[in-house]
Write a protein that holds these residues in place. Structure first.
Motif, short mmCIF file in Angstrom:
data_model
loop_
_atom_site.label_atom_id
_atom_site.label_comp_id
_atom_site.label_asym_id
_atom_site.label_seq_id
_atom_site.Cartn_x
_atom_site.Cartn_y
_atom_site.Cartn_z
N VAL A 105 0.84 -1.20 0.00
CA VAL A 105 0.00 0.00 0.00
C VAL A 105 0.87 1.26 0.00
N ALA A 106 1.95 1.24 0.78
CA ALA A 106 2.86 2.39 0.80
C ALA A 106 3.52 2.60 -0.56
N ALA A 107 3.92 1.52 -1.21
CA ALA A 107 4.53 1.64 -2.54
C ALA A 107 3.54 2.20 -3.55
N LEU A 108 2.30 1.73 -3.50
CA LEU A 108 1.28 2.27 -4.41
C LEU A 108 1.00 3.74 -4.11
N GLY A 109 1.03 4.11 -2.84
CA GLY A 109 0.85 5.52 -2.47
C GLY A 109 1.96 6.39 -3.02
N ILE A 110 3.20 5.92 -2.91
CA ILE A 110 4.34 6.68 -3.44
C ILE A 110 4.21 6.82 -4.95
N ILE A 111 3.83 5.75 -5.63
CA ILE A 111 3.65 5.83 -7.09
C ILE A 111 2.55 6.82 -7.44
N ALA A 112 1.45 6.82 -6.69
CA ALA A 112 0.34 7.74 -6.95
C ALA A 112 0.78 9.19 -6.73
N VAL A 113 1.56 9.45 -5.68
CA VAL A 113 2.03 10.82 -5.41
C VAL A 113 2.94 11.29 -6.54
N PHE A 114 3.88 10.47 -6.97
CA PHE A 114 4.78 10.88 -8.05
C PHE A 114 4.03 11.04 -9.38
N THR A 115 3.02 10.21 -9.61
CA THR A 115 2.22 10.38 -10.82
C THR A 115 1.47 11.70 -10.78
N GLY A 116 0.89 12.03 -9.63
CA GLY A 116 0.19 13.30 -9.48
C GLY A 116 1.11 14.49 -9.65
N LEU A 117 2.29 14.42 -9.05
CA LEU A 117 3.26 15.52 -9.20
C LEU A 117 3.71 15.68 -10.65
N THR A 118 3.94 14.57 -11.33
CA THR A 118 4.34 14.63 -12.73
C THR A 118 3.23 15.23 -13.59
N TYR A 119 2.00 14.85 -13.34
CA TYR A 119 0.86 15.39 -14.10
C TYR A 119 0.71 16.89 -13.83
N ALA A 120 0.84 17.30 -12.57
CA ALA A 120 0.72 18.73 -12.25
C ALA A 120 1.84 19.53 -12.91
N ARG A 121 3.03 19.01 -12.91
CA ARG A 121 4.15 19.72 -13.54
C ARG A 121 3.93 19.81 -15.05
N ALA A 122 3.42 18.75 -15.65
CA ALA A 122 3.17 18.77 -17.10
C ALA A 122 2.07 19.78 -17.45
N ARG A 123 1.05 19.90 -16.62
CA ARG A 123 -0.01 20.89 -16.88
C ARG A 123 0.52 22.30 -16.73
N ASN A 124 1.40 22.53 -15.78
CA ASN A 124 1.97 23.86 -15.57
C ASN A 124 2.94 24.24 -16.68
N LEU A 125 3.64 23.30 -17.24
CA LEU A 125 4.61 23.59 -18.28
C LEU A 125 3.96 23.78 -19.65
N SER A 126 2.81 23.22 -19.90
CA SER A 126 2.19 23.29 -21.22
C SER A 126 1.89 24.71 -21.68
N PRO A 127 1.22 25.58 -20.92
CA PRO A 127 0.96 26.94 -21.40
C PRO A 127 2.24 27.75 -21.59
N ALA A 128 3.21 27.58 -20.75
CA ALA A 128 4.46 28.31 -20.86
C ALA A 128 5.22 27.86 -22.10
N ALA A 129 5.22 26.57 -22.34
CA ALA A 129 5.93 26.04 -23.50
C ALA A 129 5.24 26.47 -24.79
N ALA A 130 3.93 26.59 -24.77
CA ALA A 130 3.19 26.99 -25.97
C ALA A 130 3.44 28.45 -26.32
N SER A 131 3.53 29.33 -25.32
CA SER A 131 3.76 30.75 -25.61
C SER A 131 5.21 31.02 -26.02
N ALA A 132 6.14 30.23 -25.58
CA ALA A 132 7.54 30.42 -25.92
C ALA A 132 7.83 29.93 -27.34
N ALA A 133 7.12 28.95 -27.79
CA ALA A 133 7.36 28.39 -29.11
C ALA A 133 6.63 29.24 -30.16
#
Length: 160
Positions: A105-133
């Motif tokens: 359960v702890a391992a699945l929790g860690i995987i879920a947290v890292f997946t959520g952090l990766t998704y949040a970072r990808a959403r935050n980078l998308s608008p910035a990357a689109a305006s720079a390109a």
């Protein structure tokens, strides 16, 4: 309650040791009798390591000889000791399963947290990357005419 169990277990263990002293080792086959004599004579630490030397068939022969040499009351004492060991083994197995479950359960929790952090970072980078390109022009597929409007030219001076 715990102290009562310890006292009871100590009593049963000492009773088993006394009954083991009455156990006739000569009823066993010659080779096995020698090994059991060494087992009885060894100190506790050495005896615990010697337990693994006995095979399943040897243990069955020892149990059968013990049952023949002792009355039913002493055999039932032996049953109680066996039941105590079995319950202790079940308790240890249940604890191991519980810890394994918590680790999964702890391992699945860690995987879920890292997946959520990766998704949040990808959403935050998308608008910035689109305006720079630079904005790319949409590609027109080959073979289709351009959509520019063609203007019909009329002759000058003639009106309808």
């Amino acid at each position: 309650m715990g102290m009562t169990h310890k006292i009871l277990f100590g009593f049963l263990f000492s009773a088993c040791a006394v009954s083991a002293a009455d156990f006739d080792v000569e009823a066993l086959p010659e080779k096995l009798a020698g090994e059991v004599q060494k087992f009885f004579a060894a100190d506790t630490g050495r005896a615990r390591t010697q337990i693994a030397a006995f095979g399943d068939e040897d243990l069955q022969k020892i149990t059968t000889a013990f049952k023949k040499a002792h009355p039913a009351a002493e055999q039932r004492l032996f049953w109680l000791i066996e039941e105590s060991y079995r319950r202790n083994a079940e308790r240890v197995a249940a604890e191991r399963i519980r810890f394994l479950f918590m680790a999964v359960v702890a391992a699945l929790g860690i995987i879920a947290v890292f997946t959520g952090l990766t998704y949040a970072r990808a959403r935050n980078l998308s608008p910035a990357a689109a305006s720079a390109a630079p904005a790319a022009m949409p590609a027109v597929p080959a073979g289709q005419p351009s959509r520019r409007a063609t203007v019909k030219k009329t002759k000058k001076g003639k009106r309808k």
